[in-house]
Write an enzyme that holds these catalytic residues in place. Structure first.
Site, PDB file in Angstrom:
ATOM      1  N   GLN A 100       0.919  -1.183  -0.065  1.00  0.00           N
ATOM      2  CA  GLN A 100      -0.031  -0.029   0.132  1.00  0.00           C
ATOM      3  C   GLN A 100       0.752   1.310  -0.135  1.00  0.00           C
ATOM      4  OE1 GLN A 100      -3.042  -2.206   2.996  1.00  0.00           O
ATOM      5  NE2 GLN A 100      -3.310  -0.111   3.017  1.00  0.00           N
ATOM      6  N   ARG A 143      -8.836  -1.456   8.258  1.00  0.00           N
ATOM      7  CA  ARG A 143      -9.707  -0.354   8.279  1.00  0.00           C
ATOM      8  C   ARG A 143      -9.775   0.207   9.637  1.00  0.00           C
ATOM      9  NH1 ARG A 143     -14.525  -1.379   3.968  1.00  0.00           N
ATOM     10  NH2 ARG A 143     -14.122   0.331   2.871  1.00  0.00           N
ATOM     11  N   CYS A 144      -8.741   0.962  10.104  1.00  0.00           N
ATOM     12  CA  CYS A 144      -8.551   1.348  11.545  1.00  0.00           C
ATOM     13  C   CYS A 144      -8.075   2.656  11.641  1.00  0.00           C
ATOM     14  CB  CYS A 144      -7.597   0.331  12.116  1.00  0.00           C
ATOM     15  SG  CYS A 144      -6.104   0.441  11.493  1.00  0.00           S
ATOM     16  N   GLU A 151     -12.709   4.408   5.832  1.00  0.00           N
ATOM     17  CA  GLU A 151     -12.635   3.521   7.137  1.00  0.00           C
ATOM     18  C   GLU A 151     -13.830   3.788   8.010  1.00  0.00           C
ATOM     19  OE1 GLU A 151      -8.838   4.887   7.713  1.00  0.00           O
ATOM     20  OE2 GLU A 151      -7.974   3.071   8.015  1.00  0.00           O
TER      21      GLU A 151
HETATM   22  N1  MCN Z   1     -13.918   9.708  -1.979  1.00  0.00           N
HETATM   23  C1  MCN Z   1     -14.613  10.656  -2.255  1.00  0.00           C
HETATM   24  N2  MCN Z   1     -15.269  11.602  -1.727  1.00  0.00           N
HETATM   25  C2  MCN Z   1     -15.002  11.911  -0.302  1.00  0.00           C
HETATM   26  C3  MCN Z   1     -13.952  10.849   0.267  1.00  0.00           C
HETATM   27  C4  MCN Z   1     -13.538   9.860  -0.452  1.00  0.00           C
HETATM   28  O1  MCN Z   1     -15.230  10.385  -3.314  1.00  0.00           O
HETATM   29  N3  MCN Z   1     -15.166  13.061   0.316  1.00  0.00           N
HETATM   30  C5  MCN Z   1     -13.490   8.562  -2.698  1.00  0.00           C
HETATM   31  C6  MCN Z   1     -11.931   8.680  -2.969  1.00  0.00           C
HETATM   32  O2  MCN Z   1     -11.418   9.635  -3.888  1.00  0.00           O
HETATM   33  C7  MCN Z   1     -11.384   7.392  -3.022  1.00  0.00           C
HETATM   34  C8  MCN Z   1     -12.509   6.700  -2.053  1.00  0.00           C
HETATM   35  O3  MCN Z   1     -13.464   7.397  -1.873  1.00  0.00           O
HETATM   36  O4  MCN Z   1     -11.828   6.859  -4.155  1.00  0.00           O
HETATM   37  C9  MCN Z   1     -11.763   6.426  -0.561  1.00  0.00           C
HETATM   38  O5  MCN Z   1     -10.994   7.536  -0.271  1.00  0.00           O
HETATM   39  P1  MCN Z   1     -10.436   7.722   1.037  1.00  0.00           P
HETATM   40  O6  MCN Z   1     -11.347   8.083   2.134  1.00  0.00           O
HETATM   41  O7  MCN Z   1      -9.390   9.162   0.971  1.00  0.00           O
HETATM   42  O8  MCN Z   1      -9.435   6.550   1.220  1.00  0.00           O
HETATM   43  P2  MCN Z   1      -8.340   5.885   0.731  1.00  0.00           P
HETATM   44  O9  MCN Z   1      -8.255   6.101  -0.883  1.00  0.00           O
HETATM   45  O10 MCN Z   1      -6.875   6.509   1.234  1.00  0.00           O
HETATM   46  O11 MCN Z   1      -8.189   4.785   0.977  1.00  0.00           O
HETATM   47  C10 MCN Z   1      -7.798   4.040   2.269  1.00  0.00           C
HETATM   48  C11 MCN Z   1      -9.006   3.420   3.046  1.00  0.00           C
HETATM   49  C12 MCN Z   1      -8.459   2.170   4.084  1.00  0.00           C
HETATM   50  S1  MCN Z   1      -7.051   2.945   4.915  1.00  0.00           S
HETATM   51  C13 MCN Z   1      -8.661   0.987   4.288  1.00  0.00           C
HETATM   52  S2  MCN Z   1      -7.971   0.168   5.093  1.00  0.00           S
HETATM   53  C14 MCN Z   1      -9.589   0.429   3.079  1.00  0.00           C
HETATM   54  C15 MCN Z   1     -10.592   1.417   2.606  1.00  0.00           C
HETATM   55  O12 MCN Z   1      -9.988   2.610   2.210  1.00  0.00           O
HETATM   56  N4  MCN Z   1      -9.106  -0.657   2.314  1.00  0.00           N
HETATM   57  C16 MCN Z   1      -9.883  -0.812   1.057  1.00  0.00           C
HETATM   58  N5  MCN Z   1     -11.445   1.122   1.709  1.00  0.00           N
HETATM   59  C17 MCN Z   1     -11.015   0.054   0.786  1.00  0.00           C
HETATM   60  N6  MCN Z   1     -11.958  -0.457  -0.278  1.00  0.00           N
HETATM   61  C18 MCN Z   1     -11.387  -1.326  -1.108  1.00  0.00           C
HETATM   62  N7  MCN Z   1     -12.067  -1.579  -2.142  1.00  0.00           N
HETATM   63  N8  MCN Z   1     -10.444  -1.925  -0.684  1.00  0.00           N
HETATM   64  C19 MCN Z   1      -9.392  -1.842   0.086  1.00  0.00           C
HETATM   65  O13 MCN Z   1      -8.389  -2.328   0.378  1.00  0.00           O
HETATM   66 CU1  CUM Z   2      -5.579   0.893   9.343  1.00  0.00          CU
HETATM   67  S1  CUM Z   2      -6.034  -0.330   7.688  1.00  0.00           S
HETATM   68 MO1  CUM Z   2      -5.928   1.089   6.528  1.00  0.00          MO
HETATM   69  O1  CUM Z   2      -5.173   2.346   7.187  1.00  0.00           O
HETATM   70  O2  CUM Z   2      -4.829   0.741   5.303  1.00  0.00           O
END
Ligand code: MCN
Ligand code: CUM
Length: 796
Positions: A223, A370-371, A741
């Site tokens: 990641q 997811r924490c 998360e």
């Molecule tokens: N998004 C959006 N509008 C927002 C916030 C987010 O449209 N206001 C969209 C983002 O652009 C992105 C998605 O939602 O396409 C998730 O965005 P974000 O909250 O920024 O999270 P990350 O992209 O950093 O993803 C990490 C997060 C984590 S830490 C875990 S653990 C987890 C999760 O995402 N693992 C996943 N969701 C997952 N979903 C899938 N399918 N697979 C994983 O491994």
């Molecule tokens: Cu803590 S699980 Mo996500 O932060 O990749």
């Protein structure tokens, strides 16, 4: 004559575009690590320890070496000659790569075989003879800290016991005074069990060291590719520019693919020694028993209350079982991660948290799944404590929360543990949720049903959580500050490529980053490709976890786009033959303020950047932004579940589930809903069925998908999602907060609270997750709390 473009039509902010990456995924055309085949590639398998704690008397690999097709057998002894038998962890501990002195958990890596195919390698692993001398096993903090407990980490100097840290935060004296002044103190003890992210794709890597160019290329399931590159440079002492980490398509990460695992290290060393590509693909059991555990933490919680329901103070003590090595992959200086984000949603005057971490004979872990670094536990404990406190007060669950919420006019708000929350409309979200679940009506139904012996229950979980590490002042990994990056290159014809330092694993970045570009530049999203995961091409960034991609990398995309727009404005002024001050912007187009009909599109500016720039202007239309957020983002959520519990069997069914999420501006509403549904499904799984634990000998129970259950669409209840409350993040360039998360963090308490609510009046105060029917039945029948702490009783 040019015209402004319609943002939704071009797939900008707020457009529910279908995920472009799904085009290849649903056709089976994804390119995962295991899909990659390199010429001359060899295969690696890992021999794992069958015992949880044992001294290694000898390892005899001679029979393995004799098997035709075997190229190399790696043991701890060989690793040690390269100073690689141990590696540093992201929490400043050390972790065995291949065991030398002892094995410290079942499934620990003991040796690796590299062979012509994976079957030969697997067979050869079985030919390795390891002579173990079993040692007493520790599988929970009570055993770890008991008088005379065996020392698990006897490899370390200055480690006289099994305690990793004793840590505290908050105001001990002030909290003490608040408890003295309280009318009532509500107490609760809980265990948040071990759980496992279990992505569909396991971990794996292909290391390819080329002696001729001295370059090491590693395809791997990570990641955070740049962090891995830095770690490999440090640990393997290779020059950083000669290391290329490629994270191809990832079949789910969920935190499992943040840490550095021995398999990666061994495949790299094997490739260096053999000068051939070496592929390692973990099997399911290997993944379940040795990688990326989460939670496994005990709480003693207390809330000091005034008679009318006002919270006066909070006290928490947590005991975290970290397994054999302290290898939390988390970027804060706080030993227990962001556990002290608990109660951020409530106006709590004073609080104190003490945390102890201990070693045990279990796989290392603690922070993953997811924490956002223990926020999952923090919010679960918080919401279970809130429910117990309202019950102890005899107060309505919703009214108790509402009375203690941080009010809309209190932002920015400093939490009792020192975080700064900056925005939200908590009461409004709760109102939406209560209306959707038809709260008053359900309470009536519940009372009527109760009189007829039926057990209905309603559980509420409300929380705000910190998502989006950094800022760089407070968060770093191995000293590297937390920020992120984006690079945008606009081509001659106005099409573009975006690269960021994040790495999508299913979250849909290829879709959403293009939408940010569409919003900022008016270039249609379909004209923008997004690429992540290759350290030779992507700008330096910290990867995807902690829902940080939108808060940090997404912000960087917007900032890079704004730099591009600034240059395009100069090009527009040149094309329109006016001064820059006379040029106005509307989506997709610059025009002359005094003559709005005279304008040029962003695409025309792009051509000019290559074909008609003004004298003295640097050609091209590209830019990079590094973004260091001023704060974390604080989304808010209300989850409400109703259930019916069958007292005769302990089986519980979800009647309804309502989710109200406020993650600020939604880039892609459909993707956000997908994130929420996925998170709620995991929340349901953790609260109802996911069970991975240990027996008294340290054997991992649940190391396969017969025992560790993943809910399918069949078991998963329906969810009703609400998006009407939107509080933009005040410091994010497009007002977005993280969402990835939220539902997995806040969801579990809603399910458990619902079942516990159904059991109210039976004297049962807690059943630890997962709320398996036998646990619920036992609680009802014997009117007692059920602890989920290992060891599990076997064959009773
Ligand atoms: N998004 C959006 N509008 C927002 C916030 C987010 O449209 N206001 C969209 C983002 O652009 C992105 C998605 O939602 O396409 C998730 O965005 P974000 O909250 O920024 O999270 P990350 O992209 O950093 O993803 C990490 C997060 C984590 S830490 C875990 S653990 C987890 C999760 O995402 N693992 C996943 N969701 C997952 N979903 C899938 N399918 N697979 C994983 O491994
Ligand atoms: Cu803590 S699980 Mo996500 O932060 O990749």
């Amino acid at each position: 004559m040019s015209q402004a473009v319609d943002e939704i039509k071009i797939g900008g902010l707020g457009a529910s575009r279908k995920r472009v990456e799904d085009n290849r995924f649903i056709r089976g055309k994804g390119n995962y690590t295991d899909d990659i085949v390199l010429p001359g590639m060899l295969h690696m398998e890992i021999l794992r320890s069958p015992l949880a704690h044992a001294r290694i008397k000898s390892i005899d690999a001679s029979k393995a070496w004799d098997i035709p097709g075997v190229r190399l057998v790696l043991t701890g002894e060989i690793m040690a000659t390269r100073n690689l038998a141990w590696m540093p962890t992201l929490s400043y501990d050390t972790q065995a790569v291949l065991a030398t002195d002892k094995v410290r958990f079942q499934g620990q890596e003991v040796a690796c075989v590299i062979a012509d195919d994976p079957y030969i390698a697997k067979d050869a692993c079985e030919a390795i003879v390891v002579d173990y001398e079993p040692l007493p096993v520790i599988i929970n903090p009570t055993q770890a800290t008991a008088e005379g407990a065996p020392i698990i980490r006897d490899d370390k100097e200055n480690q006289p016991d099994n305690v990793i840290y004793d840590w505290e935060v908050g105001d001990a004296a002030g909290t003490e005074r608040a408890f003295e002044a309280a009318d009532l103190v509500s107490k609760l003890e809980l265990h948040y069990p071990r759980s496992h992210p279990s992505p569909i794709e396991c971990c794996g890597s292909i290391a390819d060291f080329n002696r001729a160019t001295s370059k090491l290329t590693v395809y791997m399931t990570t990641q955070a590719p740049h962090i891995i590159r830095a770690a490999v440079a440090m640990v393997a002492e290779l020059p950083e520019h000669m290391i290329r980490i490629i994270s191809p398509d990832i079949g789910g990460g969920f935190g499992n693919k943040v840490p550095v695992y021995p398999g990666y290290v061994c495949s790299i060393l094997a490739s260096i020694l053999l000068e051939r590509p070496v592929k390692w693909i973990e099997d399911k059991t290997g993944n379940l028993i040795s990688t990326g555990f989460a939670r496994d933490i005990y709480l003693k919680g207390e809330i000091a209350l005034r008679r009318d329901g006002k919270i006066l103070g909070v006290r928490m003590h947590t005991d975290a079982d970290h397994g054999a090595f302290f290898s939390d992959a988390q970027p804060s200086k706080f030993k227990i991660g962001l556990m002290h984000s608990a109660f951020a949603a409530y106006d709590v005057p004073v609080a104190h948290l003490t945390a102890r971490g201990t070693y045990s004979n279990k796989a290392p872990g603690g922070v993953a799944y997811r924490c956002s670094f223990r926020v999952t536990e923090a919010m679960f404990f918080q919401e279970r404590m809130m429910q117990a406190a309202a019950d102890d007060l005899g107060m309505d669950q919703a009214a108790f929360r509402r009375m203690n919420f941080v009010r809309d006019d209190q932002f920015p708000h400093r939490t009792p543990f020192g975080f700064l929350t900056d925005s939200g409309q908590y009461a409004k979200c709760l109102d939406v949720g209560l209306k959707a679940i038809d709260y008053e009506n359900f309470r009536q139904q519940q009372a009527e049903a109760r009189s007829r012996g039926r057990l209905l229950g309603l559980g509420i979980s409300t929380m705000t959580e910190p998502l989006g590490a950094g800022n760089s002042r407070e968060y770093d990994i191995l000293g590297i500050k937390m920020f992120d990056s984006a690079e945008i290159k606009v081509h001659l014809t106005g099409k573009a490529i975006v690269r960021t330092g994040a790495r999508t694993q299913g979250q849909g970045h290829e879709t959403t980053w293009a939408q940010i570009v569409a919003h900022e530049l008016g270039i249609p999203a379909e004209d923008v490709v997004v690429e992540e995961g290759d350290t030779d091409t992507a700008p330096f960034g910290m990867g995807t976890y902690a829902s940080r991609s939108t808060p940090v990398a997404g912000a960087a995309v917007a900032m890079a786009a704004r730099k591009i727009r600034a240059k395009a404005r100069k090009l527009a002024a040149h094309l329109l033959e006016v001064s820059e001050e006379d040029v106005e912007w509307e989506l997709g187009r610059f025009y002359v303020r005094s003559a709005p009909d005279r304008g040029v599109t962003i695409q025309e500016c792009a051509v000019a950047a290559y074909a008609n720039m003004p004298d003295g202007m640097e050609p091209g239309l590209e830019n990079t932004a590094f973004y260091d957020p001023p704060n974390l983002t604080w989304p808010f959520a209300v989850y409400i579940v109703t259930v019916e519990v069958d007292p005769a069997t302990g089986v519980w069914d979800v009647l309804n589930m309502v989710a109200v999420d406020d993650c600020g501006i939604r880039i892609n509403p459909m993707i956000v809903e997908g994130q929420i549904m996925g998170g709620l499904t995991e929340a349901y799984a953790m609260s109802s069925m996911q069970f991975i634990t240990f027996d008294a000998d340290g054997n991992c129970v649940g190391s396969n998908y017969m025992d560790y259950l993943l809910p399918t669409a069949w078991e998963t209840p329906g969810f009703e999602l609400h998006s009407e409350v939107v509080t933009p993040c005040p410091h994010h360039p497009i007002g977005a907060k993280g969402i990835g998360e939220c539902a997995a963090v806040g969801g579990p308490a809603a399910f458990v609270n619902a079942v516990m609510d159904a059991l109210s009046g039976t004297g049962v105060r807690n059943i630890d997750m997962p709320l398996l029917p036998d646990r619920v039945w036992e609680a009802i029948t014997y009117r007692r709390d059920i602890s989920g702490a290992p060891p599990v009783r076997s064959d009773e």
